[in-house]
Design a protein around this motif. Structure first.
Motif, PDB file in Angstrom:
ATOM      1  N   GLY A  96     -69.776 -37.446 -37.046  1.00 32.85           N
ATOM      2  CA  GLY A  96     -70.557 -37.560 -38.272  1.00 32.85           C
ATOM      3  C   GLY A  96     -71.857 -36.785 -38.239  1.00 32.85           C
ATOM      4  N   ARG A 103     -73.340 -35.453 -41.811  1.00 34.53           N
ATOM      5  CA  ARG A 103     -73.500 -36.341 -42.972  1.00 34.53           C
ATOM      6  C   ARG A 103     -74.918 -36.361 -43.518  1.00 34.53           C
ATOM      7  NH1 ARG A 103     -69.870 -41.349 -40.666  1.00 34.53           N
ATOM      8  NH2 ARG A 103     -67.941 -40.127 -40.443  1.00 34.53           N
ATOM      9  N   GLN A 132     -71.788 -35.297 -46.679  1.00 31.43           N
ATOM     10  CA  GLN A 132     -70.467 -35.886 -46.567  1.00 31.43           C
ATOM     11  C   GLN A 132     -69.390 -35.015 -47.207  1.00 31.43           C
ATOM     12  OE1 GLN A 132     -70.537 -39.990 -47.555  1.00 31.43           O
ATOM     13  NE2 GLN A 132     -68.359 -40.335 -47.159  1.00 31.43           N
TER      14      GLN A 132
END
Length: 559
Positions: free
Chosen positions: A127, A130, A137
């Motif tokens: 991630g 993000r 995202q």
């Protein structure tokens, strides 16, 4: 000896790294063009370099010729080694991911230390992107889809590379051998991708012909040999099956080698001998079926329709191309001259709108200046001033209504937001179709073969909207797109849609890509009456007038 494919790959690597550095784009383009030229040479480029003959080839100047000589001697060259020390060549693999351009690659490398696809995959799983400014995202989701597409690649050869390679092999064999030589397999059928090339060679003496083929400069090695066929690896990097056929059996062998197996099975037992394919079909009580139609489901009760299908000679113009006003490589006059040389009556210049900044899109001021240039053209064919107008993520078009109404033709394109959910993306496309100023939807799905899947769109709804509003859907002839594909184009026609077969040409040479789009249109069952750029200019103008277009009104701000 290093092969043409290996030399071309080295030049491509250097051209790709030049793109990453942001240096002169024309220099990068020169190396990439030279790589493509060298890959498909009929002779080993090493031999041409040794004989000081490389510079005789178009697109190979003194600088690149000396680089090829250095590669032949050392396996690399100094400029590449220097650039590779700054940027790992594995960075180039990242450009295969959707939404990732040179600037993003450099950012991923400099800010996150990512140098390869494995690094991207690891970062996505953690991630990392993000909360990164300008990424987020949505970017992460695009990367996940792109990584899946890369993993799904099976090493097949795209038709845009396979067809030139097959034609180079065919030409070399025809110079070498006295008999017939024909391209076969998926390349002859214009399949989107193929596993290898296939060629059928007429041979009275199998042993002599086999030995001659094996000694060709174009052949790097014979990978397999048995009875009446060889499998060879070419200087261009592809493998090819070469099937030998007696003159009396040539038609039967060519038909079988062209395939596909499903078509051969439908034909039933074939005659043992036939000098050409026409004789084979005649023996079965059938007309000759063109190769590009053999991969589709054949309606044996209506074979007469084949003669009504659109052909290359039916096209009267191209309605989607670019010039140096945006991201094309040639001025409008050169594009007009190339179109006139093909016998076209008209040409739509549709440079990008301002929203596509990476392509130097035009604002209204530059549109006015372009209009003055187009009015002054003297190339002898009708040049329509249009635009490839960007569709924003919220469905708005890149120009206001007044500007759109002032153009001769409007092509609308969705380049961004292709990962929106089905309902959102479909509504966005239908809103674009319903705009009274939009005439054509370019590359409707947005797919790039082997690189990016098309958007998740409710096509029956989209086709119904296009039919209702009289908007033409494009078959984009660029072999990296082929969008619409044959199945989608067939469904669009069944829904009552019009089509436009265009090259999306960015150079005069790109007009030759039209053969790929024509093959798709024929596979879809398209006829002249349903393809707007197969209409005479008067009929096209009438259609545009019915859609509310006036004869070249002033652009906003003109006096």
């Amino acid at each position: 000896m290093i092969s043409n494919d290996e030399i071309a790959s080295i030049l491509e690597r250097f051209g790709g790294l030049l793109r990453l550095t942001g240096e002169n784009p024309f220099r990068a383009r020169a190396y990439l063009h030279a790589a493509d030229t060298i890959r498909h040479l009929a002779e080993p480029s090493v031999d041409l370099a040794a004989g000081d003959r490389l510079r005789e080839i178009a697109g190979i100047g003194e600088g690149i010729a000396s680089v090829v000589a250095e590669i032949a001697a050392t396996g690399s060259f100094r400029a590449l080694d220097s650039l590779s020390a700054r940027y790992p060549p594995s960075l180039l693999d990242l450009l295969a991911l959707p939404g990732v351009g040179p600037k993003t690659v450099i950012r991923l490398y400099g800010e996150f230390g990512i140098a390869d696809l494995a690094g991207v995959e690891a970062a996505v799983s953690r991630g990392v992107f993000r909360d990164a400014k300008g990424l987020g995202q949505r970017f992460e989701g695009d990367l996940q889809i792109g990584l899946a597409a890369v993993r799904a690649r099976d090493g097949r050869i795209p038709i845009g590379r396979a067809l030139p390679a097959a034609r180079s092999l065919q030409a070399a064999l025809r110079r070498l051998l006295p008999g017939r030589v024909e391209i076969a397999g998926g390349v002859r059928r214009f399949a989107e991708t193929v596993d290898r090339l296939s060629v059928v060679v007429e041979a009275d003496n199998v042993a002599v012909t086999t030995a001659a083929i094996a000694s060709m400069p174009l052949v790097v090695k014979v990978a397999e040999q048995r009875d009446d066929r060889l499998r060879v690896r070419l200087q261009s990097g592809e493998e090819s099956d070469i099937v030998l056929a007696k003159p009396s059996e040539f038609g039967v062998v060519l038909l079988r080698a062209t395939g596909p197996a499903s078509h051969i099975a439908c034909l039933g037992p074939l005659p043992h001998e036939a000098g050409d394919e026409t004789q084979v079909y005649a023996a079965l009580g059938l007309p000759w079926i063109p190769p590009e139609l053999r991969s589709t489901e054949t309606d044996w009760s209506d074979l007469a329709r084949i003669t009504a299908l659109i052909g290359r000679a039916d096209l009267r113009g191209d309605l989607h191309c670019h010039s140096t006003w945006s991201d094309g490589s040639a001025p409008i006059a050169a594009m007009e001259s190339a179109a006139a040389a093909l016998g076209y009556d008209y040409l739509g210049i549709t440079d990008h709108s301002r929203g596509l900044g990476v392509a130097r899109g035009l604002d209204v001021g530059r549109l006015r200046a372009q209009r003055r240039e187009i009015v002054g053209l003297t190339g002898g064919i009708d040049v329509l001033q249009g635009a490839e107008v960007e569709v924003h993520r919220d469905g708005r078009l890149d120009y206001d209504d007044e500007t759109l109404a002032s153009l001769d033709i409007v092509v609308a394109s969705l380049h961004s937001g292709l990962r929106q959910d089905r309902a959102t993306l479909t509504d966005r496309l239908i809103r674009t179709i319903a705009n009274p100023h939009v005439d054509i939807i370019a590359h409707p799905s947005g797919r790039l073969i082997d690189r990016r899947p098309g958007g998740d769109i409710d096509w029956p709804r989209a086709f119904a909207a296009a039919a209702e509003h009289g908007v033409a859907l494009e078959i984009n002839s660029d072999p990296s797109r082929l969008d619409l594909d044959a199945e989608m184009a067939h469904d669009a026609l069944a829904a009552g849609c019009l089509l436009s077969i265009n090259c999306d040409a960015h150079s005069p040479e790109s007009f030759e890509l039209i053969e790929f789009g024509i093959a798709v249109a024929r596979q879809a069952g398209a006829t002249v009456d349903r393809v707007i750029n197969a209409w005479p200019l008067e009929q096209l103008r009438h259609w545009l007038a019915e859609r509310g277009r006036q004869p070249r009104p002033d652009l906003p701000g003109e006096v």
